[in-house]
Design an enzyme around this catalytic site. Structure first.
Site, PDB file in Angstrom:
ATOM      1  N   GLY A  49      14.536  62.851  -6.450  1.00 56.11           N
ATOM      2  CA  GLY A  49      15.339  61.692  -6.045  1.00 56.11           C
ATOM      3  C   GLY A  49      14.914  61.131  -4.705  1.00 56.11           C
ATOM      4  N   GLN A  60      17.003  64.298   5.823  1.00 53.07           N
ATOM      5  CA  GLN A  60      18.263  63.619   6.109  1.00 53.07           C
ATOM      6  C   GLN A  60      19.225  64.564   6.808  1.00 53.07           C
ATOM      7  OE1 GLN A  60      20.071  60.880   3.357  1.00 53.07           O
ATOM      8  NE2 GLN A  60      18.515  61.295   1.832  1.00 53.07           N
ATOM      9  N   TYR A 101      23.072  75.279 -21.625  1.00 53.71           N
ATOM     10  CA  TYR A 101      23.787  76.494 -21.241  1.00 53.71           C
ATOM     11  C   TYR A 101      24.100  76.488 -19.739  1.00 53.71           C
ATOM     12  CZ  TYR A 101      25.167  81.385 -21.220  1.00 53.71           C
ATOM     13  OH  TYR A 101      25.891  82.542 -21.096  1.00 53.71           O
ATOM     14  N   GLU A 102      23.127  75.995 -18.959  1.00 60.50           N
ATOM     15  CA  GLU A 102      23.317  75.962 -17.500  1.00 60.50           C
ATOM     16  C   GLU A 102      24.516  75.092 -17.115  1.00 60.50           C
ATOM     17  OE1 GLU A 102      20.235  75.775 -18.790  1.00 60.50           O
ATOM     18  OE2 GLU A 102      18.860  76.948 -17.549  1.00 60.50           O
ATOM     19  N   HIS A 129       2.163  58.778   7.353  1.00 58.24           N
ATOM     20  CA  HIS A 129       2.746  58.500   6.040  1.00 58.24           C
ATOM     21  C   HIS A 129       2.257  59.488   4.972  1.00 58.24           C
ATOM     22  CE1 HIS A 129       4.433  55.700   3.028  1.00 58.24           C
ATOM     23  NE2 HIS A 129       3.363  55.953   2.298  1.00 58.24           N
ATOM     24  N   HIS A 187       7.152  58.435   2.423  1.00 59.02           N
ATOM     25  CA  HIS A 187       6.927  58.840   3.816  1.00 59.02           C
ATOM     26  C   HIS A 187       7.739  60.119   4.087  1.00 59.02           C
ATOM     27  CE1 HIS A 187       5.845  57.607   8.042  1.00 59.02           C
ATOM     28  NE2 HIS A 187       6.577  58.702   8.202  1.00 59.02           N
ATOM     29  N   ASN A 212      14.882  66.028   0.587  1.00 56.12           N
ATOM     30  CA  ASN A 212      14.531  65.861  -0.821  1.00 56.12           C
ATOM     31  C   ASN A 212      13.059  65.525  -0.836  1.00 56.12           C
ATOM     32  OD1 ASN A 212      17.186  66.086  -1.800  1.00 56.12           O
ATOM     33  ND2 ASN A 212      17.562  63.934  -1.335  1.00 56.12           N
ATOM     34  N   SER A 219      13.426  58.751  -2.234  1.00 58.81           N
ATOM     35  CA  SER A 219      13.270  57.317  -2.491  1.00 58.81           C
ATOM     36  C   SER A 219      12.073  56.712  -1.771  1.00 58.81           C
ATOM     37  CB  SER A 219      14.545  56.584  -2.065  1.00 58.81           C
ATOM     38  OG  SER A 219      14.778  56.817  -0.692  1.00 58.81           O
ATOM     39  N   ASP A 250      20.823  53.322   6.857  1.00 53.14           N
ATOM     40  CA  ASP A 250      21.312  51.954   6.662  1.00 53.14           C
ATOM     41  C   ASP A 250      22.293  51.871   5.486  1.00 53.14           C
ATOM     42  OD1 ASP A 250      19.677  50.936   8.788  1.00 53.14           O
ATOM     43  OD2 ASP A 250      17.952  51.140   7.455  1.00 53.14           O
ATOM     44  N   CYS A 277       5.867  50.334   4.052  1.00 54.82           N
ATOM     45  CA  CYS A 277       6.819  51.464   4.083  1.00 54.82           C
ATOM     46  C   CYS A 277       7.944  51.209   5.086  1.00 54.82           C
ATOM     47  CB  CYS A 277       6.054  52.742   4.457  1.00 54.82           C
ATOM     48  SG  CYS A 277       7.137  54.119   4.830  1.00 54.82           S
ATOM     49  N   HIS A 309      10.148  62.709   5.096  1.00 58.69           N
ATOM     50  CA  HIS A 309      11.390  62.557   5.870  1.00 58.69           C
ATOM     51  C   HIS A 309      12.462  63.494   5.331  1.00 58.69           C
ATOM     52  CE1 HIS A 309      12.014  60.064   2.308  1.00 58.69           C
ATOM     53  NE2 HIS A 309      13.316  60.264   2.484  1.00 58.69           N
ATOM     54  N   CYS A 360       7.600  53.885   8.137  1.00 56.88           N
ATOM     55  CA  CYS A 360       6.428  53.990   9.010  1.00 56.88           C
ATOM     56  C   CYS A 360       6.711  53.386  10.388  1.00 56.88           C
ATOM     57  CB  CYS A 360       5.230  53.281   8.373  1.00 56.88           C
ATOM     58  SG  CYS A 360       4.239  54.363   7.330  1.00 56.88           S
TER      59      CYS A 360
HETATM   60  P1  H2U Z   1      15.880  59.952   0.316  1.00 56.14           P
HETATM   61  O1  H2U Z   1      14.453  59.644   0.102  1.00 56.14           O
HETATM   62  O2  H2U Z   1      16.144  61.453   0.322  1.00 56.14           O
HETATM   63  O3  H2U Z   1      16.735  59.187  -0.607  1.00 56.14           O
HETATM   64  O4  H2U Z   1      16.224  59.447   1.798  1.00 56.14           O
HETATM   65  C1  H2U Z   1      15.865  58.210   2.280  1.00 56.14           C
HETATM   66  C2  H2U Z   1      17.051  57.546   2.908  1.00 56.14           C
HETATM   67  O5  H2U Z   1      16.582  56.500   3.719  1.00 56.14           O
HETATM   68  C3  H2U Z   1      17.986  56.937   1.885  1.00 56.14           C
HETATM   69  O6  H2U Z   1      19.241  57.587   1.973  1.00 56.14           O
HETATM   70  C4  H2U Z   1      17.508  55.471   3.713  1.00 56.14           C
HETATM   71  C5  H2U Z   1      18.090  55.465   2.305  1.00 56.14           C
HETATM   72  O7  H2U Z   1      19.412  55.018   2.311  1.00 56.14           O
HETATM   73  N1  H2U Z   1      16.843  54.211   4.078  1.00 56.14           N
HETATM   74  C6  H2U Z   1      17.364  53.454   5.106  1.00 56.14           C
HETATM   75  O8  H2U Z   1      18.378  53.824   5.679  1.00 56.14           O
HETATM   76  N2  H2U Z   1      16.738  52.316   5.471  1.00 56.14           N
HETATM   77  C7  H2U Z   1      15.618  51.839   4.877  1.00 56.14           C
HETATM   78  O9  H2U Z   1      15.120  50.800   5.267  1.00 56.14           O
HETATM   79  C8  H2U Z   1      14.985  52.578   3.770  1.00 56.14           C
HETATM   80  C9  H2U Z   1      15.659  53.837   3.350  1.00 56.14           C
END
Ligand code: H2U
Length: 354
Positions: free
Chosen positions: A167, A176, A324-325, A123, A172, A161, A169, A86, A60, A174, A63
């Site tokens: 969405g 933003q 419709y939405e 995690h 773990h 999210n 990603s 990043d 991960c 987290h 982590c």
């Molecule tokens: P989301 O799961 O809401 O997409 O947020 C995770 C963010 O973590 C995502 O915007 C960032 C992604 O760019 N990320 C890093 O900055 N570095 C990493 O090594 C993994 C994910």
């Protein structure tokens, strides 16, 4: 095709008949079709995904002690951990536009910063599964970020999210933060409507709304000394909730200790209700809306958090904002009052601990 607008003999009842509800925060309408919740369901039913079980995943990127995608090393963090995204959506550097603007091709440069907040080193634990003390650490982290970022940026958007369907990603837990030098669209809508209400009534829209919901109790999911959770009258998503302070508060970094502690408590219980609704890690997008950090007076502002979950009927049957939405306006079948009742009836003990 005659009699299109035929007047019915039976009196209008919002629990049975189609109607539109107005959202005073966004200035938009939602179509409510309560009669349709009775129709037979023909959609998909799937087995819910199992919960995460490992508390540290060596693969991960978020982590503690692991290496991120770009090679940076995460420290061995004990509570929350914040790093600059990043792949930041906004650049730090302010730029001057080349001035090539056209009424039909308008742009404006945006500067800001994007950060990621790991909610805890574990995690496997989403917000409702964390102890209250750890949720309080997340709130304190949000507060520290606001204190810092408000020095430089006008709007600080804290959000999460949750779930791949939203969405997200990385499993773990987290959130933003995107902070910008300009107010984004949703912020402008809320600001404009809160201001208009304040100018007309000399009162705060969301404090008045909280008072009204406390009195009616039909859409209240939960309340404590400092906070209220309701399915708002104008909710678009089936189990959308609005989290409101009961006292005037402009942003999260203005909360005192007691308000912070009781926010952690109500977040834990409300988000546990969410997970217990369909026995799954309930996906959503949530975010805090608080005052803008500009020189303008913010007396019309009141802090609030929106939770927009997509699930409708089960861990996998979600509402689609399509047709419709997309072309007309959001629509819902189950009423906000029915949704609030369903959430109220859910246990505040997480199903994984029962
Ligand atoms: P989301 O799961 O809401 O997409 O947020 C995770 C963010 O973590 C995502 O915007 C960032 C992604 O760019 N990320 C890093 O900055 N570095 C990493 O090594 C993994 C994910």
């Amino acid at each position: 095709m005659s009699n299109q607008n035929k007047q019915s003999d039976s009196p209008f009842n919002p629990e049975d008949h189609s109607h539109r509800r107005y959202n005073p925060l966004s200035g938009e309408w939602v179509l409510v079709s309560p009669h349709r919740s009775k129709r037979p369901w023909l959609g998909q039913e799937e087995t819910p995904a199992p919960l995460q079980t490992i508390s540290h995943d060596p693969k991960c990127y978020l982590c503690s002690g692991n290496t991120r995608i770009n090679g940076a090393l995460n420290p061995a963090y004990g509570h929350t951990f914040v790093f600059t995204n990043d792949f930041a959506a906004v650049e730090q550097q302010k730029r001057v536009s080349d001035g090539i603007n056209h009424a039909l091709l308008t742009h404006t440069p945006v500067a800001g910063t994007s950060r990621v907040i790991c909610f805890s080193p574990d995690h496997s634990k989403t917000l409702p599964q964390l102890p209250k003390e750890s949720i309080e650490k997340v709130i304190e982290c949000w507060q520290n970020q606001l204190n810092e970022l408000s020095q430089e940026w006008s709007w600080v958007q804290l959000f999460e999210n949750k779930g791949a369907v939203m969405g997200c990603s990385n499993p773990h837990p987290h959130g933003q933060i995107w902070a910008t030098d300009t107010l984004p669209t949703e912020a402008i809508k809320a600001d404009t409507n809160l201001k208009a209400y304040y100018e007309e009534h000399k009162r705060n829209l969301l404090l008045d709304y909280a008072e009204l919901e406390l009195e009616l109790q039909t859409r209240v999911v939960e309340q404590n000394e400092h906070w209220l959770v309701v399915v708002p009258y104008w909710a678009c998503w089936p189990f959308e909730i609005l989290l409101l302070p009961l006292q005037p508060v402009k942003h999260l970094n203005q909360l005192d200790r007691a308000q912070t502690t009781s926010l952690a408590a109500i977040m834990k219980s409300s988000l546990t209700r969410y997970d217990n609704l369909f026995n799954c890690s309930f996906p959503y997008s949530m975010g805090w809306h608080g005052q803008a950090f500009t020189d303008e007076s913010q007396q019309h502002w009141q802090l609030h958090a929106h939770f927009y979950p997509p699930l409708l009927r089960s861990a996998s049957v979600k509402k689609h904002m399509v047709g419709y939405e997309m072309m007309a306006e959001p629509q819902r079948d189950i009423t906000p009052e029915q949704a609030a009742e369903r959430l109220r009836s859910c246990s505040t003990v997480h199903y994984s601990e029962q």
